[in-house]
Design a protein around this motif. Structure first.
Motif, PDB file in Angstrom:
ATOM      1  N   SER A  57    -123.174  43.275  92.444  1.00 47.61           N
ATOM      2  CA  SER A  57    -122.357  43.080  91.260  1.00 47.61           C
ATOM      3  C   SER A  57    -122.731  41.791  90.526  1.00 47.61           C
ATOM      4  CB  SER A  57    -120.877  43.026  91.649  1.00 47.61           C
ATOM      5  OG  SER A  57    -120.097  42.583  90.577  1.00 47.61           O
ATOM      6  N   ALA A  58    -123.148  41.916  89.272  1.00 48.76           N
ATOM      7  CA  ALA A  58    -123.471  40.741  88.464  1.00 48.76           C
ATOM      8  C   ALA A  58    -122.226  39.893  88.218  1.00 48.76           C
ATOM      9  CB  ALA A  58    -124.100  41.166  87.148  1.00 48.76           C
TER      10      ALA A  58
ATOM     11  N   TYR B  27    -119.713  33.355  91.842  1.00 49.37           N
ATOM     12  CA  TYR B  27    -120.312  32.547  92.894  1.00 49.37           C
ATOM     13  C   TYR B  27    -121.119  31.407  92.287  1.00 49.37           C
ATOM     14  CZ  TYR B  27    -119.208  36.632  95.786  1.00 49.37           C
ATOM     15  OH  TYR B  27    -118.578  37.671  96.419  1.00 49.37           O
ATOM     16  N   GLN B  28    -121.786  31.671  91.175  1.00 51.32           N
ATOM     17  CA  GLN B  28    -122.582  30.642  90.504  1.00 51.32           C
ATOM     18  C   GLN B  28    -121.681  29.491  90.065  1.00 51.32           C
ATOM     19  OE1 GLN B  28    -124.457  31.925  86.886  1.00 51.32           O
ATOM     20  NE2 GLN B  28    -125.923  30.267  86.906  1.00 51.32           N
TER      21      GLN B  28
ATOM     22  N   GLY C 289    -121.249  37.885  99.636  1.00 53.12           N
ATOM     23  CA  GLY C 289    -119.844  38.231  99.533  1.00 53.12           C
ATOM     24  C   GLY C 289    -119.004  37.048  99.943  1.00 53.12           C
ATOM     25  N   PRO C 290    -117.692  37.181  99.903  1.00 53.26           N
ATOM     26  CA  PRO C 290    -116.808  36.051 100.128  1.00 53.26           C
ATOM     27  C   PRO C 290    -116.648  35.617 101.589  1.00 53.26           C
ATOM     28  CG  PRO C 290    -115.521  38.024  99.767  1.00 53.26           C
ATOM     29  CD  PRO C 290    -116.966  38.400  99.551  1.00 53.26           C
ATOM     30  N   GLY C 291    -117.376  36.214 102.482  1.00 52.48           N
ATOM     31  CA  GLY C 291    -117.209  35.895 103.907  1.00 52.48           C
ATOM     32  C   GLY C 291    -118.302  35.007 104.458  1.00 52.48           C
TER      33      GLY C 291
END
Length: 50
Positions: free
Chosen positions: A36-37, A43-44, A12-14
């Motif tokens: 979640s794909a 993120y990739q 996740g973003p944290g």
């Protein structure tokens, strides 16, 4: 010697992405796992800079 792989389960973003970024900058291969794909695709792209 094999240095291993840094695996983030529940990416996740944290904290997960922050620590993954740190390990990637140090040269470790990083694996991200998320529910979640769509999030993983984002993120990739973000990790493409390392």
């Amino acid at each position: 010697m094999n240095q291993g792989v840094y695996v983030v389960v529940g990416a996740g973003p944290g904290i997960g992405l922050a620590t993954a970024e740190r390990f990637a900058q140090e040269g470790f291969p990083v694996a991200l796992l998320a529910r979640s794909a769509e999030k993983l695709k984002g993120y990739q792209q973000w990790f493409g800079q390392f």
